[in-house]
Design an enzyme around this catalytic site. Structure first.
Site, mmCIF file in Angstrom:
data_model
loop_
_atom_site.group_PDB
_atom_site.id
_atom_site.type_symbol
_atom_site.label_atom_id
_atom_site.label_comp_id
_atom_site.label_asym_id
_atom_site.label_seq_id
_atom_site.Cartn_x
_atom_site.Cartn_y
_atom_site.Cartn_z
ATOM 1 N N CYS A 109 0.823 -1.216 0.000
ATOM 2 C CA CYS A 109 0.000 0.000 0.000
ATOM 3 C C CYS A 109 0.856 1.263 0.000
ATOM 4 O O CYS A 109 1.454 1.594 -1.010
ATOM 5 C CB CYS A 109 -1.011 -0.009 1.147
ATOM 6 S SG CYS A 109 -2.297 1.236 0.877
ATOM 7 N N HIS A 212 -3.819 -5.364 -0.041
ATOM 8 C CA HIS A 212 -3.481 -5.607 1.364
ATOM 9 C C HIS A 212 -3.462 -7.099 1.723
ATOM 10 O O HIS A 212 -4.405 -7.587 2.361
ATOM 11 C CB HIS A 212 -4.481 -4.884 2.277
ATOM 12 C CG HIS A 212 -4.274 -3.411 2.336
ATOM 13 N ND1 HIS A 212 -3.374 -2.819 3.196
ATOM 14 C CD2 HIS A 212 -4.839 -2.403 1.626
ATOM 15 C CE1 HIS A 212 -3.397 -1.509 3.029
ATOM 16 N NE2 HIS A 212 -4.272 -1.224 2.080
ATOM 17 N N GLU A 214 -1.921 -8.427 4.023
ATOM 18 C CA GLU A 214 -1.897 -8.584 5.486
ATOM 19 C C GLU A 214 -3.306 -8.620 6.088
ATOM 20 O O GLU A 214 -3.463 -9.022 7.239
ATOM 21 C CB GLU A 214 -1.056 -7.455 6.128
ATOM 22 C CG GLU A 214 -1.772 -6.128 6.346
ATOM 23 C CD GLU A 214 -1.926 -5.288 5.081
ATOM 24 O OE1 GLU A 214 -1.611 -5.795 3.985
ATOM 25 O OE2 GLU A 214 -2.365 -4.132 5.190
#
Ligand code: MN
Length: 236
Positions: A109, A212, A214
């Protein structure tokens, strides 16, 4: 017991609370891929950063607030939000030092935006006002679902890892790459044409993605594969 490779992560910073913090997904995504994450202190001291890079096998550049537009020669537009100059300075130094030491870097990001700016690229400061689109790049929670697709470019290492063609991703960004830095190679484009993954071809492993992993690794195999590719590069 095999020793895991250490992955350094600069801290997330809560200015109001005068605190560092961390999103568990960055660390747990790395741990699931058999790496061992460690959060750094916030520092802009070059010799401290060099020593920190010395101590780890790779660097993860996480998400965060807007990159300071001054770093790519622009004034902030009204829709831009606060940047954290100390984080920008630290992360730029970390990036350059990691490459000098031939250590892998994965940007996520803000990480992809910082990598682009580091090598002379520019950003859309605010997608909704500067590049209106029908594609949802700034989703609402929960974040572990997919809201648009990216097209992974055939022949790139990302295609070797995840397969070429369409991949569904989550999306939580109001900025994005505008002019791609000349030395970077696009590895994926969103369905509305934004560069959403890059690498620096002359480095062993400098990859960055706009989505993303994560926030998705629990349910999304492609996110896990991305962390694994990074940790494997750190082990090599
Ligand atoms: Mn997106």
């Amino acid at each position: 017991m095999t020793k895991r490779c250490l992955i350094g992560i600069p801290p997330l910073v809560d200015v109001e609370r005068e605190s560092y913090w961390m999103l568990p997904g960055y660390m747990d995504g790395i741990r699931l891929a058999k790496g061992l994450p460690v959060m750094f202190p916030l520092t802009t001291n070059e010799s401290e950063i060099n020593q920190l890079v010395d101590a780890v096998d790779g660097i993860l550049l996480p998400g965060g607030p807007d990159v300071d537009p001054a770093l790519y020669g622009e004034q902030p537009i009204p829709a831009a939000s606060e940047s954290l100059p100390n984080r920008d300075t630290m992360e730029l130094t970390l990036l350059h030092q990691a490459l000098r030491q031939h250590k892998p870097v994965l940007g996520i990001c803000k990480g992809i935006q910082l990598v682009n700016v580091a090598f002379g690229g520019t950003l859309y400061q605010d997608l909704p006002s500067q590049r209106p689109t029908h594609v949802n790049h700034c989703m609402t929670p929960p974040y572990d679902r997919t809201v648009h697709t990216v097209d992974i470019v055939e022949g790139t290492p990302l295609a070797q890892t995840l397969g070429a063609g369409s991949l569904a991703v989550n999306s939580y960004h109001h900025q994005a790459i505008c002019n791609l830095a000349p030395c970077l190679e696009a590895m994926a484009y969103s369905e509305d044409g934004l560069v959403e993954a890059v690498r620096k071809p002359d480095e062993t492993f400098l990859w960055a993605v706009q989505w993303h992993p994560e926030l998705m690794y629990r349910t999304d195999e492609a996110s896990r594969q991305l962390f694994r590719a990074f940790v494997q590069a750190c082990r090599a």
